[in-house]
Design an enzyme around this catalytic site. Structure first.
Site, mmCIF file in Angstrom:
data_model
loop_
_atom_site.group_PDB
_atom_site.id
_atom_site.type_symbol
_atom_site.label_atom_id
_atom_site.label_comp_id
_atom_site.label_asym_id
_atom_site.label_seq_id
_atom_site.Cartn_x
_atom_site.Cartn_y
_atom_site.Cartn_z
ATOM 1 C CB SER B 127 -24.367 49.650 -3.197
ATOM 2 O OG SER B 127 -25.528 49.339 -2.468
ATOM 3 C CE1 TYR B 151 -21.080 47.973 1.081
ATOM 4 C CE2 TYR B 151 -23.240 48.771 0.430
ATOM 5 C CZ TYR B 151 -22.121 48.009 0.175
ATOM 6 O OH TYR B 151 -22.050 47.273 -0.984
ATOM 7 C CE LYS B 155 -19.596 49.438 -2.261
ATOM 8 N NZ LYS B 155 -18.522 48.837 -3.077
#
Lengths: 325, 325
Positions: B127, B151, B155
């Site tokens: 992402s 998050y 990633k």
């Protein structure tokens, strides 16, 4: 304050311990208690007047990090790691010690933070091995981490965790990317980078040394004395100045092997240089070709971290610290 | 070949499944078996003639990744993740699913590689959340990952693991950093980024939508159709061309909210635009201010990944794929 050093039996750990307990120390920390931790027993720092604990622990083992955190050290230096070569040979051990052990520590602190508001300063030694070729001549502070070893991968992951746990307020973390430390004291080292130290340390005491790479190879160095200085500065700096990017490439000296040798000549003469035997080793040449040639280290320099300015200073630091006791 | 999709019940997973089984598909993969995995049952792709398995599994649970790997899929799409907002609210769940779940999968493949030489292609969706402010207007391929969410941290860590496991030869991994997907089909979404889709999707069907940020906010977009294209290209590309840096920022469209609205006006007229109500939300404004405004995506573009060229194309892709079935 209570200071804990994880990896206290290593070369940097021993020197850091000595710097922390010296009465003349200018670091400004009032140390009442010192906890020295390693997988082998750290040497006894005899002059320390405060409360001293020496503990043989493997922080990646279940519950060990928690037992350290129960002592609530105000400042933790996390220096412990499996070195690059071993992490490459033993995949599981490298990930277990360098990644899972660090995460166990971070999570034990997080649990204590959630239960009691505990929030220590945490100084983590990362490495320039988080960078992998192709690399610019001077790596900037915005350059990405694309390691080419499992060791570098583990350090880069720990940097990410350090930033996230700090952002969350679980601890006050700062990561310092050490240059290759030179001149390493002690016996010739079998590590791939060992020759950078061997070709200086051995001739200085009249012993021969082997140079396995061409003289134009360029790399990034600081003395062990500077490494201790980085750690002490990281322990005392106002971390509000750092912002959310918590890992910093430390300053150092960008030098070719030829620069090293000419500095040795200026310090110790032609006879010392004559003790260096060039014996190219293709495996070492290949490995070293991916290593960082230099950094601009602008952020760290602006934050007051300092190192030597040329390789001659690095040699003189070695002579003062190791050969003129 | 046998293809497995982890996260097959999600929006991208369903569209990818559809693209893989379409008889007219131009991806060139001969798919005899398809395994669809998610924590809820993936929808049944009715037209598929090969061997189909649908499995409800949480890959972060002990032994689950191993059971998938025992089926020896030749190609694995790993799309599963806890989304940004939930990973921020629930620290443990985010790390468990997004980091430990991925690592369980990688390690299960590694064990199979060591025991039998198994070496699948592994396409991982990363992402643009691996980047955190301050950011340049166009983020280059050498820019560092300094995420500002858990998050994004998870990633970025998985990208590092992907590169190391690939370098070691355990699998043939490729990570694709998805732009914010727009226009997301379905109901208005409560995610912080949801408004970027809401302000297009809802007015197109005569419904009102709320715009919580100023019109000059700039962000990076691609359609769900492009996301499927990225995944298929990643599955079939000659990975020898990629080199050791295995995660790529995908191409997309850098657009301001004003660009979005003017594209909507060209496609659907003033009446559609009049359905957008500006209602600034300081919390969303603060969050969005740290997001990526754009990328140069040079490496991905050179490797043949393609996306829309302007926001009007993104709207037309939505109309073709969702409103003209």
């Amino acid at each position: 304050m209570h200071v804990a050093i994880i990896g206290a039996a290593g070369m940097v750990g021993v020197k850091l311990t000595q710097a922390l307990i010296e009465p003349s120390a200018r670091h400004g920390l009032e140390i009442e208690a010192l906890t020295l931790i390693d997988v082998v027993e750290p040497p006894l720092p005899e002059t320390f007047q405060g409360e001293l604990r020496r503990e043989v622990r493997d922080l990646s083992a279940a519950g060990e990090a928690q037992r350290l955190v129960e002592q609530r050290p105000d400042l933790i230096f996390h220096l412990a790691a499996i070195v690059s070569g071993e992490a490459e040979r033993d995949f599981d051990k490298g990930y277990r010690i360098n990644l899972d052990g660090t995460r166990e520590l971070f999570d034990a602190i997080r649990q204590a933070n959630l239960s009691s508001g505990y929030c220590p300063r945490l100084v983590f030694t990362s490495s320039i091995a988080v960078f992998g070729a192709p690399l610019p001549e001077r790596i900037g502070d915005d350059f990405h981490s694309t390691p080419l070893t499992s060791y570098g991968t583990q350090k880069a992951i720990c940097e990410l965790l350090l930033a996230d746990y700090t952002r969350r307020g679980f601890f006050d973390g700062i990561g310092i990317r050490l240059p290759t430390l030179c001149v390493r004291p002690g016996k010739p080292n079998l590590a791939a980078s060992g020759f950078f130290s061997n070709i200086i340390r051995e001739p200085l005491v009249g012993q021969p040394a082997i140079l396995p790479v061409p003289r134009e190879v360029r790399h990034w160095f600081a003395s062990p004395r500077s490494a201790v200085g980085f750690l002490l500065h990281a322990a005392t700096i106002d971390t509000a100045l750092i912002g959310p990017r918590r890992s910093l490439s430390m300053p150092g000296v960008s030098a070719t092997v030829d620069d090293q040798i000419e500095a040795l000549r200026r310090v110790a003469g032609d006879a010392a240089v004559a003790l260096i035997e060039e014996r190219p080793d293709p495996a070492i040449i290949a490995m070293v070709s991916g290593w960082a040639p230099g950094f601009d280290a602008e952020r760290a320099t602006a934050l007051g971290f300092t190192a030597e300015r040329d390789f001659e200073q690095i040699i003189r630091a070695h002579i003062e610290d190791e050969l003129e006791p």
